[in-house]
Motif scaffolding. Structure first.
Motif, PDB file in Angstrom:
ATOM      1  N   ASP A  71       0.796  -1.149  -0.109  1.00 11.94           N
ATOM      2  CA  ASP A  71      -0.071  -0.136   0.156  1.00 11.94           C
ATOM      3  C   ASP A  71       0.844   0.666   0.166  1.00 11.94           C
ATOM      4  O   ASP A  71       1.783   1.094   0.220  1.00 11.94           O
ATOM      5  N   ARG A  77       3.257   2.210   2.532  1.00 10.19           N
ATOM      6  CA  ARG A  77       3.160   1.937   3.306  1.00 10.19           C
ATOM      7  C   ARG A  77       4.445   1.372   4.017  1.00 10.19           C
ATOM      8  O   ARG A  77       5.141   0.648   3.675  1.00 10.19           O
ATOM      9  N   TRP A  84       2.331 -10.035   9.298  1.00 14.23           N
ATOM     10  CA  TRP A  84       1.989  -8.555   8.782  1.00 14.23           C
ATOM     11  C   TRP A  84       1.747  -8.376  10.285  1.00 14.23           C
ATOM     12  O   TRP A  84       1.625  -7.281  10.762  1.00 14.23           O
ATOM     13  N   LEU A 132      -0.304  -0.270  -4.568  1.00 19.75           N
ATOM     14  CA  LEU A 132      -2.061  -0.462  -4.660  1.00 19.75           C
ATOM     15  C   LEU A 132      -2.578   0.980  -4.270  1.00 19.75           C
ATOM     16  O   LEU A 132      -3.290   1.167  -3.751  1.00 19.75           O
ATOM     17  N   ARG A 146     -13.575   6.081   3.307  1.00 14.35           N
ATOM     18  CA  ARG A 146     -12.409   5.904   2.146  1.00 14.35           C
ATOM     19  C   ARG A 146     -12.692   6.740   1.589  1.00 14.35           C
ATOM     20  O   ARG A 146     -11.988   7.108   0.513  1.00 14.35           O
ATOM     21  N   LYS A 179      -7.315   1.102  -7.590  1.00  8.50           N
ATOM     22  CA  LYS A 179      -8.782   0.057  -7.265  1.00  8.50           C
ATOM     23  C   LYS A 179      -9.600   0.854  -6.917  1.00  8.50           C
ATOM     24  O   LYS A 179      -9.566   2.090  -6.755  1.00  8.50           O
ATOM     25  N   HIS A 180     -10.850   0.177  -6.683  1.00 11.16           N
ATOM     26  CA  HIS A 180     -10.865  -0.612  -6.369  1.00 11.16           C
ATOM     27  C   HIS A 180     -12.331  -1.445  -7.443  1.00 11.16           C
ATOM     28  O   HIS A 180     -13.167  -0.562  -7.572  1.00 11.16           O
ATOM     29  N   ARG A 190     -18.346  -5.019   2.966  1.00 12.33           N
ATOM     30  CA  ARG A 190     -18.038  -4.462   1.764  1.00 12.33           C
ATOM     31  C   ARG A 190     -17.872  -5.353   0.628  1.00 12.33           C
ATOM     32  O   ARG A 190     -17.937  -5.906   0.114  1.00 12.33           O
ATOM     33  N   MET A 223      -6.922  -4.325  -9.029  1.00 14.34           N
ATOM     34  CA  MET A 223      -6.893  -4.575  -8.135  1.00 14.34           C
ATOM     35  C   MET A 223      -8.248  -5.023  -7.527  1.00 14.34           C
ATOM     36  O   MET A 223      -9.485  -3.697  -7.873  1.00 14.34           O
ATOM     37  N   ASP A 258      -8.765  -7.908  -4.129  1.00 10.57           N
ATOM     38  CA  ASP A 258      -8.833  -7.018  -3.190  1.00 10.57           C
ATOM     39  C   ASP A 258      -7.928  -8.537  -1.148  1.00 10.57           C
ATOM     40  O   ASP A 258      -8.400  -9.621  -2.242  1.00 10.57           O
ATOM     41  N   TRP A 259      -7.922  -8.054  -0.525  1.00  9.49           N
ATOM     42  CA  TRP A 259      -6.944  -8.975   0.145  1.00  9.49           C
ATOM     43  C   TRP A 259      -8.616  -9.613   1.269  1.00  9.49           C
ATOM     44  O   TRP A 259      -9.260  -9.011   1.450  1.00  9.49           O
ATOM     45  N   SER A 392      -5.485   0.560   5.436  1.00 14.23           N
ATOM     46  CA  SER A 392      -4.439  -0.020   4.649  1.00 14.23           C
ATOM     47  C   SER A 392      -3.828   1.062   3.977  1.00 14.23           C
ATOM     48  O   SER A 392      -2.436   1.053   3.929  1.00 14.23           O
TER      49      SER A 392
HETATM   50  C1  GLC Z   1      -7.552  -3.858   2.013  1.00 10.66           C
HETATM   51  C2  GLC Z   1      -7.850  -3.036   1.006  1.00 10.66           C
HETATM   52  C3  GLC Z   1      -6.553  -2.724  -0.055  1.00 10.66           C
HETATM   53  C4  GLC Z   1      -5.462  -2.360   0.134  1.00 10.66           C
HETATM   54  C5  GLC Z   1      -5.162  -3.928   0.840  1.00 10.66           C
HETATM   55  C6  GLC Z   1      -3.977  -4.489   1.378  1.00 10.66           C
HETATM   56  O1  GLC Z   1      -8.288  -4.889   2.474  1.00 10.66           O
HETATM   57  O2  GLC Z   1      -9.186  -2.210   1.148  1.00 10.66           O
HETATM   58  O3  GLC Z   1      -7.093  -1.039  -0.617  1.00 10.66           O
HETATM   59  O4  GLC Z   1      -4.654  -2.294  -0.638  1.00 10.66           O
HETATM   60  O5  GLC Z   1      -6.271  -4.200   1.520  1.00 10.66           O
HETATM   61  O6  GLC Z   1      -3.811  -3.582   2.392  1.00 10.66           O
END
Ligand code: GLC
Length: 724
Positions: A71, A77, A84, A132, A146, A179-180, A190, A223, A258-259, A392
């Motif tokens: 991210d 990030r 994690w 991302l 968001r 994204k998304h 969601r 994504m 997405d994750w 994220s």
């Molecule tokens: C999250 C978000 C996505 C992000 C991904 C990784 O759930 O929806 O925007 O890039 O997971 O963290």
């Protein structure tokens, strides 16, 4: 003769270049096919799913290393371990750029490109293959937690501001991942909600940014969103992924879920994403990625002949194409991070993204003012310093200048600056009478009050005031200003009528007496690590504000079409986009509904005059390029920038169309007294709409109006044309 030689030389150079690119493509394809031939089925399947929190599998035996992602849309990030847990390192401080909606408010395409260049450079420096972002989901309600990460209610502005961003990122040998995809316009439920959207609304509102990303920015990854669209999860939708993205738009990059957004093996293998990323199935801390849908069960499905291996090979091709494009198999130029140039860009985007909504001759701060009272908790809040920061899109900022620091740095020597926090961010969501009294007393003895408040997207206690801040996985419950800030502003104004309100947030706050008594209103979104400096520069007139709203600001959330005509956030399973194409100003202007500040609104300290539209004809064919120009003059006392907006209105159409739609804009910088001619060119896309019957974009012959203005409701000049 010389001209002929020149033309031949240019042709030869073009031919060499083109054949080089063509040769590179051929060699890439050949290498990809040769790698696939060497891979076992097990090795291929290993590439189709996560191998850790932010990586997907490689094939070490063949020199294919893991694909490394990070991210987020406005900064790289912090480092996460494979399971994690956040790494304890000082190597992951980053440039905290203003968030997406702040960038969109600049309406500056070139700045979008530089923004992407900075983000791509820092992702490259941190050895990431994929960043991302950008986040481009259309803002259909101000409650989406968001919205601060996204860009606009308008598809054209979103597309225009994404193209440069993506090109900037990818020139740094990093893949952007827009994204998304698609219609992920709320955080509530969601992971399962089914967005029921008409094809016309999909085509005219929700898809254009993705179409532009593929066709005009050559985006290397996309994504897929958590939600369903019309009953089918995005990550396995043949219509959305193969028919639209690949066949219609020509997308040949990698589709990354997405994750936790993949829900099947066979469906996804045959026409879904290429890479399944996730957390839900990680069973942290001992993640077991073999349980993913595209892991063991995918291997079994192919082994048993239930799914042909050719579907797997196609996914491997997409993933390897991305890897070649980010030079994973070559020498990648090492880029920079946390440079003064990156920080200067963060400042520039903040200065051009902050929107001056209202100014009753109180800004820029006058020399006669001596004592400035800065009041409000957001004056000292560092949003990136909290354990939870918007989700994220969090960034471990190298630093973050608060508004108070900015004002003290910029104005400290010429003015007497004092501070009172005024309110606290507590669970009780109530005023603190002692703090209010202290703030009011300070206001009384000052010449000017600068109130700094609004929303937050950095907090520690994740259960604190559920749904009352800008964050992922949460929608706001309403737009009421938190902690009774509105009452505080009203009391401050009673004590001192010279009050300016500076509001943070991914949305407006419910307007009321507090905004009426504020003599000036600045909306600053989340302006990044140099936000405090940008706010101070604008308050002091060092910078002339030029930002314009990328969303409509109505009085309260219940005024928006997704709440009046549509549903938000829907029920347990479904959300119906009944407002259809009438999102944002397309609704307010068409149905004559009031807004407090319209789409495209933003004041300057100077004044811009618009000349007449110069257009050579009034009759055109569908294939004509319609060119026109207009002179803009800075007739005020400050140098500044104006965003000249061009809207089109179809005066006679077989389907109901919005009263107007943004189809072009130019941001021009003018010194005081200067005049510039701004040129525009519209092609048939600017006049067409999507006809769900014929499933085609059509331009119906007839009369159209071209409207040029400083906002959707501040139209300066118009002209009528006929398309035959
Ligand atoms: C999250 C978000 C996505 C992000 C991904 C990784 O759930 O929806 O925007 O890039 O997971 O963290």
């Amino acid at each position: 003769m010389r001209k002929a030689i020149l033309i031949i030389a240019v042709a030869i150079i073009y031919q060499i270049n083109y054949s080089n690119i063509f040769a590179q493509e051929i060699s890439m394809q050949e290498k990809i096919e040769s790698l696939i031939k060497k891979m076992t089925l097990e090795e291929k399947i290993g590439m189709l799913h996560a191998s850790s929190s932010f990586t997907s599998g490689g094939v070490e035996r063949l020199g294919v290393t893991e694909l490394i992602m990070s991210d987020g849309p406005h900064g790289v990030r912090r480092e996460h371990g494979r399971d994690w847990e956040a790494d304890e390192t000082d190597e992951d401080f980053a440039t905290y750029l203003p968030t997406g909606i702040t960038l969109a408010s600049t309406w500056n395409r070139e700045l979008g490109y530089v923004y992407g260049t900075v983000l791509g450079s820092e992702a490259n420096a941190r050895n990431k293959d994929v960043i991302l972002g950008p986040g481009v989901n259309i803002i259909r309600s101000p409650l989406n937690g968001r919205n601060f990460e996204y860009m606009s209610e308008d598809p054209y502005l979103t597309a225009e501001m994404s193209i440069g961003y993506i090109k900037g990122v990818q020139e740094q040998e990093v893949a952007a991942c827009i994204k998304h995809y698609v219609a992920n316009n709320q955080e509530t439920l969601r992971g399962s909600i089914d967005a029921v959207v008409s094809e016309r609304a999909l085509r005219e509102i929700y898809l254009p940014a993705f179409k532009a990303a593929v066709e005009r920015a050559d985006v290397w990854s996309i994504m897929t969103a958590y939600n369903k669209v019309n009953g089918i999860f995005c990550s396995e939708s043949d219509f959305l992924l193969n028919q639209i993205l690949k066949q219609e738009y020509g997308f040949d990059g990698a589709l990354i879920s997405d994750w936790g957004a993949v829900h099947s093996t066979k469906e996804t293998l045959m026409h879904g994403v290429d890479i399944e990323m996730g957390t839900e199935l990680n069973m942290l801390p001992n993640a077991d990625y073999t349980k993913f849908f595209l892991a063991d069960s995918a291997y079994e499905a192919v082994k048993k002949g239930e799914v042909d291996e050719k579907f797997v090979d196609e996914k491997i091709r997409s993933i390897l194409r991305l890897m070649f494009r980010v030079k994973k198999f070559d020498e990648r130029v090492k880029r920079e991070m946390n440079t003064p140039e990156h920080q200067a860009l963060a400042l520039k985007v903040a200065e051009e993204g902050i929107v001056l909504l209202k100014n009753e001759n109180i800004l820029p701060i006058q020399k006669k003012v001596k004592k400035i009272a800065v009041i409000g908790n957001n004056a000292i809040r560092k949003h990136t310093q909290y354990s939870i920061q918007g989700g994220s899109s969090q960034v471990k900022a190298l630093y973050e200048k608060t508004p108070l620091e900015g004002i003290q740095n910029v104005a400290g020597k010429d003015y007497e600056i004092s501070f009172a926090t005024g309110y606290l961010t507590t669970r009780e969501n109530k005023a603190d009478e002692k703090l209010v009294a202290e703030a009011v007393a300070l206001a009384k003895e000052s010449d000017l009050v600068v109130f700094v408040g609004g929303w937050v997207h950095g907090y520690d206690d994740s259960n604190w005031g559920e749904g009352t801040f800008d964050a992922e996985s949460l929608d706001k419950l309403n737009l009421d200003l938190l902690f009774e800030q509105d009452k505080l502003i009203e009391k401050l104004a009673e004590a001192n009528p010279n009050i300016v309100s500076v509001i943070f947030g991914g949305s407006s706050a419910k307007f009321g007496k507090w905004s009426d008594v504020s003599k000036a209103l600045l909306h600053v979104w989340y302006p990044g690590m140099e936000g405090g400096t940008a706010i101070a520069n604008i308050l002091l007139g060092i910078v002339n504000p030029s930002g314009k709203l990328p969303v409509s600001f109505a009085k309260d959330y219940l005024d928006y079409p997704s709440h009046v005509l549509g549903e938000y956030p829907g029920n347990e399973t479904t959300v119906n986009y009944n407002e259809d194409i009438f999102v944002g100003y397309r609704y307010f202007d068409t149905f004559d509904k009031l807004v407090v500040y319209p789409f495209g609104h933003g004041l300057s300290y100077t004044k811009f005059d618009y000349g007449k539209i110069n257009i050579p004809s009034i009759d055109y064919s569908k294939s004509d390029k319609i060119k026109f120009s207009i002179n803009i003059t800075n007739s005020g006392e400050f140098n500044g920038a104006e965003i000249v907006q061009v809207y089109v209105s179809d005066k006679e159409s077989s389907l109901r169309r919005p009263e107007k739609e943004l189809k072009s804009f130019e941001k021009i910088f003018l010194n005081k007294g200067e005049t510039k001619t701004v040129e525009f060119q519209l092609n048939k896309d600017a006049f067409s709409f999507y006809d769900p019957e014929t499933k085609k974009w059509i331009v119906e012959p007839g009369e159209f109006e071209i409207l040029v203005g400083a906002s959707a409701l501040d139209i300066k000049q118009t002209t009528f044309i006929t398309i035959n």
